[in-house]
Write a protein that holds these residues in place. Structure first.
Motif, PDB file in Angstrom:
ATOM      1  N   LEU A  74      -7.414  -3.866  -4.337  1.00  0.00           N
ATOM      2  CA  LEU A  74      -6.768  -4.792  -5.085  1.00  0.00           C
ATOM      3  C   LEU A  74      -6.863  -6.071  -4.573  1.00  0.00           C
ATOM      4  CD1 LEU A  74      -3.237  -3.269  -5.782  1.00  0.00           C
ATOM      5  CD2 LEU A  74      -5.015  -3.744  -7.296  1.00  0.00           C
TER       6      LEU A  74
ATOM      7  N   VAL B 289      -6.475  -4.621   9.007  1.00  0.00           N
ATOM      8  CA  VAL B 289      -6.004  -5.703   8.309  1.00  0.00           C
ATOM      9  C   VAL B 289      -6.677  -7.213   8.791  1.00  0.00           C
ATOM     10  CG1 VAL B 289      -3.680  -7.033   8.356  1.00  0.00           C
ATOM     11  CG2 VAL B 289      -3.809  -4.468   8.585  1.00  0.00           C
TER      12      VAL B 289
ATOM     13  N   PHE C 162       2.017   4.432  -3.760  1.00  0.00           N
ATOM     14  CA  PHE C 162       1.746   4.590  -2.405  1.00  0.00           C
ATOM     15  C   PHE C 162       2.729   3.591  -1.844  1.00  0.00           C
ATOM     16  CE2 PHE C 162      -1.863   6.723  -4.255  1.00  0.00           C
ATOM     17  CZ  PHE C 162      -1.769   7.980  -3.587  1.00  0.00           C
ATOM     18  N   ALA C 163       2.484   2.434  -2.465  1.00  0.00           N
ATOM     19  CA  ALA C 163       3.166   1.168  -1.690  1.00  0.00           C
ATOM     20  C   ALA C 163       4.734   1.622  -1.826  1.00  0.00           C
ATOM     21  CB  ALA C 163       3.012  -0.074  -3.026  1.00  0.00           C
TER      22      ALA C 163
ATOM     23  N   GLY D   5       7.473  -3.190   6.012  1.00  0.00           N
ATOM     24  CA  GLY D   5       7.115  -2.724   4.438  1.00  0.00           C
ATOM     25  C   GLY D   5       7.711  -3.286   3.192  1.00  0.00           C
TER      26      GLY D   5
ATOM     27  N   PHE E 229       0.183   6.438   3.755  1.00  0.00           N
ATOM     28  CA  PHE E 229      -0.084   4.991   4.102  1.00  0.00           C
ATOM     29  C   PHE E 229      -1.442   4.685   3.928  1.00  0.00           C
ATOM     30  CE2 PHE E 229       2.584   1.765   5.851  1.00  0.00           C
ATOM     31  CZ  PHE E 229       3.837   2.209   5.807  1.00  0.00           C
TER      32      PHE E 229
ATOM     33  N   HIS F 167      -2.048   1.943  -7.141  1.00  0.00           N
ATOM     34  CA  HIS F 167      -1.535   1.589  -5.455  1.00  0.00           C
ATOM     35  C   HIS F 167      -0.001   1.670  -5.312  1.00  0.00           C
ATOM     36  CE1 HIS F 167      -1.342  -0.999  -2.076  1.00  0.00           C
ATOM     37  NE2 HIS F 167      -0.591  -1.878  -2.827  1.00  0.00           N
ATOM     38  N   ILE F 168       0.713   1.447  -6.594  1.00  0.00           N
ATOM     39  CA  ILE F 168       1.961   1.221  -6.555  1.00  0.00           C
ATOM     40  C   ILE F 168       2.812   2.519  -6.057  1.00  0.00           C
ATOM     41  CG2 ILE F 168       2.446   1.620  -9.013  1.00  0.00           C
ATOM     42  CD1 ILE F 168       4.233  -0.934  -6.876  1.00  0.00           C
TER      43      ILE F 168
ATOM     44  N   VAL G 119       4.104  -9.794  -2.055  1.00  0.00           N
ATOM     45  CA  VAL G 119       3.099  -9.595  -3.166  1.00  0.00           C
ATOM     46  C   VAL G 119       3.872  -9.649  -4.480  1.00  0.00           C
ATOM     47  CG1 VAL G 119       3.078  -7.034  -3.298  1.00  0.00           C
ATOM     48  CG2 VAL G 119       1.106  -8.377  -3.859  1.00  0.00           C
TER      49      VAL G 119
ATOM     50  N   THR H 166      -6.378  -2.732   0.011  1.00  0.00           N
ATOM     51  CA  THR H 166      -7.773  -3.661   0.065  1.00  0.00           C
ATOM     52  C   THR H 166      -8.725  -3.704  -1.216  1.00  0.00           C
ATOM     53  OG1 THR H 166      -7.510  -2.399   2.014  1.00  0.00           O
ATOM     54  CG2 THR H 166      -9.832  -3.917   1.791  1.00  0.00           C
TER      55      THR H 166
ATOM     56  N   ILE I 208       7.245   1.773   1.399  1.00  0.00           N
ATOM     57  CA  ILE I 208       8.223   0.928   1.632  1.00  0.00           C
ATOM     58  C   ILE I 208       9.497   1.659   2.119  1.00  0.00           C
ATOM     59  CG2 ILE I 208       9.957  -0.646   0.413  1.00  0.00           C
ATOM     60  CD1 ILE I 208       7.578  -1.757  -1.207  1.00  0.00           C
TER      61      ILE I 208
ATOM     62  N   TRP J  80       6.363  -1.863 -14.763  1.00  0.00           N
ATOM     63  CA  TRP J  80       5.216  -2.827 -14.527  1.00  0.00           C
ATOM     64  C   TRP J  80       4.419  -3.024 -15.943  1.00  0.00           C
ATOM     65  CZ3 TRP J  80       4.500  -5.995 -11.228  1.00  0.00           C
ATOM     66  CH2 TRP J  80       5.154  -6.271  -9.999  1.00  0.00           C
TER      67      TRP J  80
ATOM     68  N   ILE K  28      -8.362  -8.114   5.730  1.00  0.00           N
ATOM     69  CA  ILE K  28      -7.579  -8.542   4.661  1.00  0.00           C
ATOM     70  C   ILE K  28      -7.388  -9.875   4.879  1.00  0.00           C
ATOM     71  CG2 ILE K  28      -5.326  -8.164   3.483  1.00  0.00           C
ATOM     72  CD1 ILE K  28      -6.777  -5.748   3.373  1.00  0.00           C
TER      73      ILE K  28
HETATM   74  C1  HEM Z   1      -2.216  -7.547  -6.753  1.00  0.00           C
HETATM   75  C2  HEM Z   1      -1.310  -6.920  -6.286  1.00  0.00           C
HETATM   76  C3  HEM Z   1      -1.362  -6.348  -4.579  1.00  0.00           C
HETATM   77  C4  HEM Z   1      -2.341  -6.412  -3.715  1.00  0.00           C
HETATM   78  C5  HEM Z   1      -3.616  -7.354  -3.949  1.00  0.00           C
HETATM   79  C6  HEM Z   1      -1.998  -5.624  -2.823  1.00  0.00           C
HETATM   80  C7  HEM Z   1      -2.690  -5.563  -1.515  1.00  0.00           C
HETATM   81  C8  HEM Z   1      -2.412  -4.736  -0.679  1.00  0.00           C
HETATM   82  C9  HEM Z   1      -3.368  -4.423   0.720  1.00  0.00           C
HETATM   83  C10 HEM Z   1      -4.541  -5.331   1.190  1.00  0.00           C
HETATM   84  C11 HEM Z   1      -2.875  -3.584   1.415  1.00  0.00           C
HETATM   85  C12 HEM Z   1      -3.365  -2.994   2.760  1.00  0.00           C
HETATM   86  C13 HEM Z   1      -2.672  -3.387   3.860  1.00  0.00           C
HETATM   87  C14 HEM Z   1      -3.141  -2.563   5.236  1.00  0.00           C
HETATM   88  O1  HEM Z   1      -4.300  -2.566   5.576  1.00  0.00           O
HETATM   89  O2  HEM Z   1      -2.181  -1.988   5.816  1.00  0.00           O
HETATM   90  C15 HEM Z   1      -1.638  -3.196   0.748  1.00  0.00           C
HETATM   91  C16 HEM Z   1      -0.593  -2.178   1.067  1.00  0.00           C
HETATM   92  C17 HEM Z   1       0.539  -2.094   0.683  1.00  0.00           C
HETATM   93  N1  HEM Z   1       1.112  -2.825  -0.400  1.00  0.00           N
HETATM   94 FE1  HEM Z   1      -0.112  -3.606  -1.688  1.00  0.00          FE
HETATM   95  N2  HEM Z   1      -0.876  -4.821  -2.968  1.00  0.00           N
HETATM   96  C18 HEM Z   1      -0.640  -5.481  -4.289  1.00  0.00           C
HETATM   97  C19 HEM Z   1       0.456  -4.765  -4.936  1.00  0.00           C
HETATM   98  C20 HEM Z   1       1.579  -4.279  -4.285  1.00  0.00           C
HETATM   99  C21 HEM Z   1       3.010  -3.973  -4.948  1.00  0.00           C
HETATM  100  C22 HEM Z   1       3.349  -4.469  -6.239  1.00  0.00           C
HETATM  101  C23 HEM Z   1       3.670  -3.688  -4.007  1.00  0.00           C
HETATM  102  C24 HEM Z   1       5.179  -3.162  -3.608  1.00  0.00           C
HETATM  103  C25 HEM Z   1       6.198  -3.664  -4.215  1.00  0.00           C
HETATM  104  C26 HEM Z   1       3.008  -3.335  -2.825  1.00  0.00           C
HETATM  105  C27 HEM Z   1       3.250  -3.089  -1.265  1.00  0.00           C
HETATM  106  C28 HEM Z   1       2.525  -2.581  -0.405  1.00  0.00           C
HETATM  107  C29 HEM Z   1       3.049  -1.856   0.698  1.00  0.00           C
HETATM  108  C30 HEM Z   1       4.336  -1.613   1.014  1.00  0.00           C
HETATM  109  C31 HEM Z   1       1.630  -1.619   1.338  1.00  0.00           C
HETATM  110  C32 HEM Z   1       1.785  -0.861   2.779  1.00  0.00           C
HETATM  111  C33 HEM Z   1       0.842   0.224   2.996  1.00  0.00           C
HETATM  112  C34 HEM Z   1       1.242   1.519   2.204  1.00  0.00           C
HETATM  113  O3  HEM Z   1       2.819   1.471   2.138  1.00  0.00           O
HETATM  114  O4  HEM Z   1       0.854   2.262   1.575  1.00  0.00           O
HETATM  115  N3  HEM Z   1       1.687  -3.815  -3.012  1.00  0.00           N
HETATM  116  N4  HEM Z   1      -1.353  -3.775  -0.363  1.00  0.00           N
END
Ligand code: HEM
Ligand code: HDD
Ligand code: HEM
Lengths: 421, 320
Positions: A72, B61, A21-22, A135, A62, A18-19, A142, A70, A26, A361, B64
């Motif tokens: 996660l 979402v 793509f995250a 973003g 994205f 995930h990270i 989180v 989701t 961002i 991480w 979520i």
């Molecule tokens: C336990 C850890 C995490 C959980 C439960 C989690 C959960 C989620 C969920 C549910 C989405 C989907 C949102 C949607 O439907 O648009 C998502 C997307 C995203 N998450 Fe995570 N996340 C986690 C860790 C992280 C971390 C460490 C980062 C960044 C520092 C991060 C940044 C993002 C971003 C920017 C998105 C938007 C979609 C994208 O850019 O691909 N997440 N996350």
């Protein structure tokens, strides 16, 4: 493989996937917005083309980011139900706020990706800015939840069980600031230099390609400042760790015995005297706690944490140096495309930020073991009672392996199709 | 405290309703993609992709949000669900991952249309099975019974004929919603006609699956009876409106029909969150958390609803 190990590995695989793509999610909107803004200002179609092509790639990344996120959100409960039962009322706050950030992000991303011809240019650019802001906000929220796991606050222990008391205090957990800062910079540094590196490679083949020149400049604009600041923010993070999580610091630096004026171990055999005390506490004589001061059943895996930390720092140093070099040339208005050695250095830097992020991480998460909430709940006590966890672990790993391969292939096709003029 | 926890439970059900009405229809769209056929096969698929493209991530979402609110406000219920329904939830997640990624791959020329359509078919069934397991009062003590075997604890709770019927019912509801909404997504009377017929067909399936689920239900009170009567009225209005080609009316009636079913389930098991033993109040987090969650929801809603309105105004001009 024990159930606990399978659960930890599944969490690690899901997060590590995930990270990637995250962080792209961002930072990419920032690059697209800059390109689009330049197009508004210069009317040069190269910038519009750039923004549109980046938007296509980002749409794919994205979607994968959203679905893996989701996974996660569910996995927090599927694998660690006891943790969520106790911690949910405290870390639910940042997660709920994150939920709204996701909404804003997804809504305006829809407008941005599909609305080129449906909304005014101003509205389109604004949508891009809102995607970039939300973003970053969702990443920060989180990471605050994760920071709370490292330095828990706002709880009381009653009859040996953690009870939620004050969600606002949990939101203000001390590790929140350094981690959120370091993580957000990591996203910009990794993605900015990643984009710059890809286009540097294409420029090495064809120096005059306007498209790649524009892309290189914008990538550097985002990546260079972040990569230069990253060691500074890493130092802030390290000092927080030194004060609050001595076991993690000891593992990061492989400090086995408590000592004053501790040296820094750079690579086996090479030590810088006093440097560790200086870095961690800004005092050459400060006492650094070694693993000998920590009960043996509370030691993290020193090998993994120490190696990961060194990888991160080495890559971070390289990225900062290349960034200083590129930034210096830009300030002196030199033509970067005419400097093959710099271009090659940028090509090498392209994957560094992503590797450093994964390594960082590992430091944070493996270094927290055996605790899921530092000093309060052990990971072993939080895991789901369901047996056979190796099955979901294998399934998720295979799924992500295939998915990662397909995404890579699609993006590769898009990149080699970039315009040749 | 009592009232507050009930308010938050209602908000979670509302978020779930939004997910079903909006996100559910996106899954239904995938099903019609699989079943596309006749002389306008390609145009049907294009219409579906165009309708889903800009909105599916935002619609997603809602799930979520419901989940996050559940673990913030009702951590005990969340933990129990996550333990007892580990298997179907993991399978559902795989479906969600495949559906979402295959959809974008397909749009951006990477293939994957089949995967998209099949994942759209399987995921709703699994979602429905989880709901069915809760409604059947199977998640009550589960996860807490010591000594029960693997099958008793982790499989028997959700692999029942009732859960399966609820799963299929969910699938038909999603397909029904999608077909009704799609009539409004195109000015082309031929395509409208295609989806009008599909909507009527799916509407009949919804009623048949509802009857099946009720027939195999483990107890009589899975849906509140007064609300069930309203569902019947909404169904009747939907059929009439579709018959007369009043698509705008049909859409509202169809959405009301499905929403009422969800609320009928919620009302029937009130005040329990996980019948037979875990009440809403008993599962709730401390009042401070609930208060803050409510505050966050109010602030979030101020940002969310205007943005959502804007999104739908830009892309669903025909429909709004
Ligand atoms: C336990 C850890 C995490 C959980 C439960 C989690 C959960 C989620 C969920 C549910 C989405 C989907 C949102 C949607 O439907 O648009 C998502 C997307 C995203 N998450 Fe995570 N996340 C986690 C860790 C992280 C971390 C460490 C980062 C960044 C520092 C991060 C940044 C993002 C971003 C920017 C998105 C938007 C979609 C994208 O850019 O691909 N997440 N996350
Ligand atoms: C582009 C990526 C990147 C780069 C170049 C660096 N880091 Fe980093 N680091 C991360 C990406 C990262 C991360 C992945 O984002 C982490 C994991 C958790 C976090 O908050 O940030 C992290 C964690 C992390 C931690 C642990 C924080 C904790 O456990 O609370 C420390 C002490 C450092 N870093 C220190 C540094 C230093 C001294 C660097 C010097 C060059 C450095 N990092 C470069
Ligand atoms: C996205 C970047 C992240 C990566 C790559 C990552 C990596 C990892 C790794 C490697 C582990 C296994 C550690 C071990 O058991 O030795 C782990 C565990 C875990 N992480 Fe993270 N993590 C990330 C972010 C987060 C965030 C933001 C949260 C929470 C909000 C989180 C929550 C957890 C939990 C609950 C576990 C399991 C319990 C534990 O092992 O302590 N992680 N993660």
């Amino acid at each position: 493989m024990s159930d606990l190990l399978a659960a930890r590995s599944q969490m690690a695989v899901s997060l590590a996937f995930h990270i990637i793509f995250a962080i792209i999610g961002i930072a990419m909107p920032v690059l697209m917005v800059i390109a689009e803004r330049r197009w508004h200002q210069t009317k040069d179609p190269v910038y519009l083309d750039l923004a549109r092509r980046w938007a296509r790639g980002t749409a794919i990344l994205f979607a994968v980011g959203a679905v893996s996120g989701t996974v996660l959100s569910f996995e927090l409960g599927l694998l660690w139900p006891r943790f969520m039962e106790l911690a949910g009322p405290l870390i639910g706050m940042p997660f709920s706020l994150e939920g709204f950030a996701f909404f804003t992000e997804a809504i305006f991303l829809g407008v941005y990706l599909y609305g080129w011809d449906k909304v005014s240019p101003r509205a389109h650019l604004t949508a891009g800015i809102l995607v970039a802001v939300s973003g970053a906000a969702s990443g920060i929220f989180v990471v605050i939840a994760n920071a709370w796991m490292n330095t828990p606050t706002g709880y009381a222990v009653i009859d040996g069980i953690m009870q939620a008391v004050d969600p606002i205090a949990a939101l203000k957990t001390p590790a929140a600031f350094p981690q959120a800062l370091h993580m957000t910079l990591a996203a910009y540094a990794a993605t900015g230099l990643g984009v710059a590196g890809i286009h540097a490679l294409l420029l090495l083949r064809n120096r005059t390609n306007m498209f790649n020149r524009a892309a290189l400049t914008i990538g550097l604009l985002v990546g260079v400042p972040a990569a230069i600041l990253q060691p500074v923010s890493g130092d802030i993070a390290a000092r927080y760790v030194a004060r609050r999580q001595p076991a993690k610091l000891a593992a990061m630096e492989a400090v086995y015995t408590t000592q004053a004026g501790a040296p820094l171990k750079v690579i086996p055999g090479v030590n810088i005297p006093y440097a560790l005390s200086l870095l961690a506490f800004h005092d050459p004589k400060a006492v650094v706690k070694g693993l000998d001061s920590i009960p043996a059943d509370e030691h993290p895996n020193v090998g993994v944490v120490h190696l990961s930390f060194n990888v991160m720092v080495a890559l971070g140093t390289y990225m900062a140096i290349v960034s200083l070099w590129a930034g210096w040339l830009v300030l002196r208005k030199r033509d970067l495309a005419a400097r093959p050695r710099l271009l090659w250095a940028l090509v090498i830097a392209a994957p560094c930020g992503f590797i450093a992020t994964e390594a960082g991480w590992m430091v944070t998460e493996v270094g927290r073991q055996p605790w899921i909430v530092y000093g309060v709940i052990r990971t072993a006590d939080a895991v789901t009672p369901m047996p056979g966890l190796i099955v979901p672990f294998t399934t998720i790993t295979l799924l992500y392996g295939v998915l990662g391969g397909v995404v890579g292939w699609i993006l590769y096709r898009q990149i080699i199709r970039s315009p040749r003029t | 405290m009592l009232v507050l926890s009930h308010t938050l439970a209602a908000i979670i059900l509302a978020a779930l309703t939004a997910y079903v009405l909006l996100g559910g229809a996106d899954f239904g769209g995938g099903m019609w993609d699989l079943l596309a056929d006749g002389p306008r096969k390609t145009r049907q698929r294009e219409l579906i992709a165009r309708a889903i493209g800009p909105v599916w991530e935002a619609n997603h979402v809602w799930l979520i949000l419901a989940l996050v609110l559940l673990f913030t406000c009702f951590p005990r219920a969340f933990a129990r669900i996550a333990i007892a329904l580990h298997i179907p939830l993991t399978l559902m997640l795989i479906g969600i991952v495949l559906r979402g990624s295959a959809f974008v791959f397909q749009i951006y020329g990477g293939g994957g249309g089949r995967v998209f359509a099949i994942a759209s078919l399987v995921t709703p069934v699994l979602l429905g099975m989880c709901v069915g397991a809760i409604a059947a009062a199977n998640i009550g003590q589960a996860g807490g019974i010591p000594g029960g075997g693997f099958h008793a604890l982790y499989v028997a709770t959700w692999l029942t004929s009732f859960s399966l019927a609820v799963g299929l019912f969910t699938l038909t509801c999603f397909a029904f919603l999608a077909a009704v909404y799609l009539t409004l997504e195109t000015p082309d009377p031929e395509l409208q006609g295609d989806f009008r017929l599909r909507a009527i067909g799916a509407g009949v399936w919804v009623l048949m699956m509802a009857a099946l689920a009720l027939a195999v239900a483990p107890h009589r009170n899975v849906v509140d009876h007064r609300i069930a009567a309203l569902v019947g009225i909404a169904a009747l209005i939907t059929f009439l409106a579709l018959w007369k080609r009043r698509y705008g009316v049909a859409r509202i009636a169809a959405a009301a029909e499905v929403a009422l079913i969800l609320w009928g389930w919620g009302v029937a098991q009130f005040p329990y969150m996980l019948p037979p033993d875990l009440t809403i109040a008993g599962a709730a987090a401390p009042p401070r958390t609930l208060n803050l969650a409510l505050l966050a929801l109010i602030l979030g809603a101020i940002v969310l609803f205007p943005s959502l309105y804007y999104l739908f105004k830009v892309f669903k001009t025909r429909a709004i």
